[in-house]
Design an enzyme around this catalytic site. Structure first.
Site, short mmCIF file in Angstrom:
data_model
loop_
_atom_site.label_atom_id
_atom_site.label_comp_id
_atom_site.label_asym_id
_atom_site.label_seq_id
_atom_site.Cartn_x
_atom_site.Cartn_y
_atom_site.Cartn_z
N GLU A 182 0.86 -1.19 0.00
CA GLU A 182 0.00 0.00 0.00
C GLU A 182 0.89 1.23 0.00
O GLU A 182 1.81 1.37 0.82
CB GLU A 182 -0.91 -0.02 1.24
CG GLU A 182 -1.88 1.14 1.23
CD GLU A 182 -3.13 0.88 2.08
OE1 GLU A 182 -3.36 -0.26 2.52
OE2 GLU A 182 -3.89 1.85 2.28
N ARG A 183 0.66 2.10 -0.96
CA ARG A 183 1.47 3.32 -1.14
C ARG A 183 2.94 2.97 -1.39
O ARG A 183 3.84 3.70 -0.98
CB ARG A 183 1.35 4.28 0.03
CG ARG A 183 -0.08 4.57 0.46
CD ARG A 183 -0.95 4.96 -0.68
NE ARG A 183 -2.35 5.16 -0.26
CZ ARG A 183 -3.33 5.42 -1.12
NH1 ARG A 183 -3.10 5.49 -2.42
NH2 ARG A 183 -4.55 5.61 -0.68
N GLU A 306 -10.47 4.81 8.81
CA GLU A 306 -10.60 4.38 7.42
C GLU A 306 -11.13 2.95 7.33
O GLU A 306 -10.60 2.11 6.61
CB GLU A 306 -9.25 4.52 6.70
CG GLU A 306 -8.72 5.95 6.80
CD GLU A 306 -7.44 6.21 6.02
OE1 GLU A 306 -6.64 5.28 5.86
OE2 GLU A 306 -7.26 7.36 5.58
N ASP A 380 -2.42 14.31 6.67
CA ASP A 380 -1.96 13.02 6.15
C ASP A 380 -0.75 13.18 5.25
O ASP A 380 -0.87 12.97 4.03
CB ASP A 380 -3.12 12.35 5.38
CG ASP A 380 -2.84 10.90 5.08
OD1 ASP A 380 -1.86 10.38 5.61
OD2 ASP A 380 -3.61 10.29 4.32
N GLU A 408 3.77 9.09 -0.99
CA GLU A 408 2.38 9.01 -1.45
C GLU A 408 1.91 10.33 -2.05
O GLU A 408 1.24 10.34 -3.08
CB GLU A 408 1.49 8.62 -0.26
CG GLU A 408 0.02 8.55 -0.60
CD GLU A 408 -0.84 8.13 0.59
OE1 GLU A 408 -0.30 7.84 1.68
OE2 GLU A 408 -2.06 8.07 0.42
N TRP A 558 -12.50 12.94 1.98
CA TRP A 558 -11.53 12.42 1.03
C TRP A 558 -11.60 13.18 -0.30
O TRP A 558 -11.14 12.70 -1.32
CB TRP A 558 -11.77 10.91 0.77
CG TRP A 558 -11.31 10.02 1.91
CD1 TRP A 558 -10.67 10.42 3.05
CD2 TRP A 558 -11.43 8.60 1.99
NE1 TRP A 558 -10.40 9.33 3.84
CE2 TRP A 558 -10.86 8.20 3.23
CE3 TRP A 558 -11.98 7.61 1.16
CZ2 TRP A 558 -10.81 6.85 3.64
CZ3 TRP A 558 -11.93 6.28 1.58
CH2 TRP A 558 -11.35 5.91 2.80
#
Ligand code: GCV
Length: 715
Positions: A182-183, A306, A380, A408, A558
């Site tokens: 992830e990322r 999340e 973030d 990211e 988001w």
């Protein structure tokens, strides 16, 4: 004749260095051949005979590292000879209690300043002494010594006593069990679960070497969006094999705990942290983990965030959840790193306020083996955020820093941006928690509040790419993370220079030009992506490229429009007392600095204020003009980086030179993409024309809004 031969030999070495392929796999542990005979002879005198007294697994690793280094420096011509006794050897790698008595007494009380993981490199009566209390200290000292050689330090006056300022220095891997990351932007996960536990890939060993060389002493190997399977015997056996491989390098394994694992793995009806059956489940599970990994470091947990399960599901607090796990690992000396990245789309409050609102009332309510892991900023990992207000608010609860090494939101694998610059900005920010000088760095190293437990984590940027990190220069972020974890006050200019010398060459012009690129790269990127406090204006989901138009969908928090709030009246998120009042989460000193839209440093303007397009700023420009000029400046900065870099051709191997050159092409193109699309989008609201000096966009807004790419990595 002899001289001629030597000259030819060194000419060949330089050619090897500059012309032959180098894929970057060796990171900063290149141990490149010396540039001439004089330099080689100088270091050779030291490296030929080395004393290592013990035979522990770590001491064997030390010996091996000297061998690897010598082979790099001298080719096959010189092999260090190791002995257990000191004799006439010029390098002694000895624990303090193994030092000869007379040496010990001459070195005196300073020896006592060396702590558990620390070391002392001391030039003493013509020799170099690498001494420490522990094997791991010796290993760290050895790497520091080899770095001194790699960066061509003179050894006669060497006197370096170092102790880490932070106890737990971890990488966090967001690696899934199916090997996607992830990322992650550097290929697949380096953990090959399918081949484990029987096959230990050489890459694990080189990972451990690299980490030990910068003082990293822990790694959480699985994604925080956790899969409960990792807690099953099948996977514990595999994790144990990794832990065994890492132990000689002083690296402990941590695992991510999925909060509802008792329900998933053993069908318990609940994961309520106050339920005795759930508590018993975690106790048993923990015992089982320690039976596989006796020095298991503990759990890292993402809860109530999340879509992840957590104590909220049962009406419990974050402290209830963390303490339950803390009680389970406590008898074994383990810790719980509980993430503060808790927020919820159903909570109507400004998203960036939610973690503080949640955790501040819990200050002092966590067990002593819990450390709350806080991202550097309250949103973030954006290109620029103010520091997280929790750092100024939890005197009774140890807090650890979470940085994101993987990029990211900062150009992913193809942009060159030196993250140390951004991290230093955060570490040096003043929380004013105990008056002026209460920096974030002092909070996390424990010196401000006397935290008994201290830590720092970096979300890893490693993958199966031959060069580990996708962009060859992203290795610098991994390196710098380790250095800042060891000492948050480290000088980032020195970090950049050392990394360049060890990774590429000691050529003065190369080092000077490249370090200038590195030190300016962050501001350049902020300008072409998110100038003046803009944030979260990237594309949806994969987060690659611009997306100021992102709106709607399931979660408002988001979207981009939630954050920039652009309209014909102006742009920006009002976080003063007239708006969400997130500003009140900081010490009142910050209200003086950030609270007034006329005085706030422009880099945070739109983070805290909503201002009209024609507002006159202290630069003399209107907001619109300033924004447009900054986007332009960012693009020009990226072009400047490219020109500087291209001027270095021939100074390093062609393979890495070309790799970086091609990525700089992408970076310039993407900087233009960010500038053009963001300005066209915001121009709909400002209704003003682009100021002189700002290039005309290549396409119209429609083109950018509809520009889509399939299979962007990292999700
Ligand atoms: C691991 C951001 C990222 C997510 C990540 C999350 C987190 O939202 O986009 O991929 O999840 O941060 O830090 O937990």
């Amino acid at each position: 004749m002899k001289i001629k031969k030597a000259a030819i030999f060194f000419l060949l070495l330089i050619l090897v260095n500059n012309t032959f392929a180098n894929d970057g796999y060796k990171l900063w542990l290149q141990y490149l051949p010396f540039e001439n005979k004089a330099v080689s002879d100088y270091y050779r005198d030291y490296l030929e005979h080395i004393t290592i007294a013990g035979e522990s697994a770590t001491q064997k690793v030390i010996q091996k590292e000297f061998e690897i280094a010598s082979e790099g420096f001298f080719g096959h011509h010189i092999h260090p000879v190791f002995s257990k006794t000191t004799g006439a050897n010029l390098i002694w790698v000895l624990k303090t209690h193994d030092l000869p008595a007379d040496t010990k007494s001459k070195l005196g009380p300073k020896l006592d300043e060396i702590k558990e993981e620390g070391y002392w490199l001391k030039s003493f009566q013509g020799k170099i002494i690498i001494t420490a209390k522990t094997d791991i200290g010796l290993l760290y000292g050895t790497f520091a010594f080899l770095k001194a050689i790699q960066t061509r330090e003179k050894l006669e006056n060497l006197d370096l006593l170092e102790n880490p300022k932070i106890q737990k220095r971890l990488l966090n891997h967001w690696d899934n069990l199916n090997r996607t990351v992830e990322r992650g932007y550097a290929g697949f996960s380096i953990w090959n679960w399918h081949r484990l536990p029987m096959h230990i890939d050489q890459q694990y060993i080189d990972y451990a070497r690299a980490n030990a060389s910068i003082g990293i002493n822990g790694t959480s190997i699985t994604n925080v969006n956790a899969n409960a399977l990792v807690l099953t015997p099948e996977y514990l056996e595999k994790s144990a094999a990794i832990a065994d491989a890492f132990r000689p390098y002083g690296i402990k394994i941590y695992l991510t705990a999925r909060f509802n694992a008792p329900m998933i793995l053993d069908s318990l009806p609940t994961a309520d942290p106050l339920d005795p059956a759930v508590q018993a489940w975690w106790k048993n599970k923990t015992e089982e983990i320690y039976s596989y990994i006796p020095d298991f470091g503990g759990f890292l947990v993402k809860a109530d965030s999340e879509g992840q399960p957590g104590p909220h599901n049962y009406g419990r607090t974050q402290a209830d959840g963390a303490n339950m796990l803390a009680d389970a690992v406590k008898p074994f000396g383990g810790i719980v790193m509980w993430r503060a990245f808790v927020y919820n789309e159903k909570t109507p409050t400004d998203r960036i306020k939610q973690a503080y609102d949640e955790f501040k009332p819990l200050d002092g309510k966590f067990r002593d083996n819990v450390i709350v892991q806080v991202k550097n900023g309250p949103l973030d990992f954006q290109p620029r955020e103010p520091f997280h207000p929790l750092f100024g608010a939890m005197p009774k609860t140890p807090l650890m820093m979470e940085f994101q090494i993987t990029k990211e939101y900062l150009g992913q694998e193809t942009h060159w941006v030196n993250l140390a610059t951004m991290w230093q900005e955060v570490l040096q920010s003043d929380t004013y928690a105990k008056g002026k000088g209460s920096t974030v760095g002092k909070v996390i190293d424990g010196s401000l509040h006397g935290y008994p437990l201290t830590g720092i984590a970096g979300v890893a940027n490693t993958g199966t790419d031959r060069n580990w990190t996708g962009h060859p220069t992203a290795q610098a972020d991994w390196y710098a993370f380790g250095k800042l974890a060891w000492n948050p006050d480290s000088n980032i200019d020195d970090i950049a220079e050392d990394w360049l010398k060890m990774t590429f060459t000691n050529d003065a012009e190369f080092v000077k030009t490249s370090s200038e690129i590195m030190l300016q790269s962050h501001e350049i990127l902020v300008n072409y992506m998110t100038p003046m406090g803009l944030h979260h204006i990237m594309a949806r989901s994969h987060h690659w490229g611009p997306g100021p138009w992102v709106t709607g969908g399931g979660r408002e928090d988001w979207t981009a429009t939630y954050y920039h709030k652009a309209s014909v009246d102006g742009i920006g998120f009002d976080r003063t007392d007239k708006g969400s009042n997130a500003l009140a989460q900081y010490h009142p000193e910050w209200k003086k600095i950030w609270g007034n839209a006329d005085k706030i440093p422009l880099e945070h303007l739109l983070w805290f204020h909503r201002v009209s397009w024609d507002k006159k700023l202290n630069t003399g420009n209107t907001l619109w003009t300033e924004m447009a000029l900054r986007y332009q400046k960012g693009v020009e900065g990226a072009r400047w980086m490219q020109t500087q870099w291209l001027g270095l051709e021939g100074k390093i191997d062609e393979e890495r030179f070309e790799h970086i050159s091609s990525f700089l092409k992408i970076q310039v193109a993407e900087a233009e993409w960010w500038r053009d699309s963001c300005l066209l989008y915001f121009q709909q609201f400002s209704k003003m024309s682009l100021p002189a000096g700002v290039e005309k966009p290549k396409y119209d807004l429609n083109y950018y809004v509809n520009f889509k790419r399939n299979f962007v990595p990292g999700i």
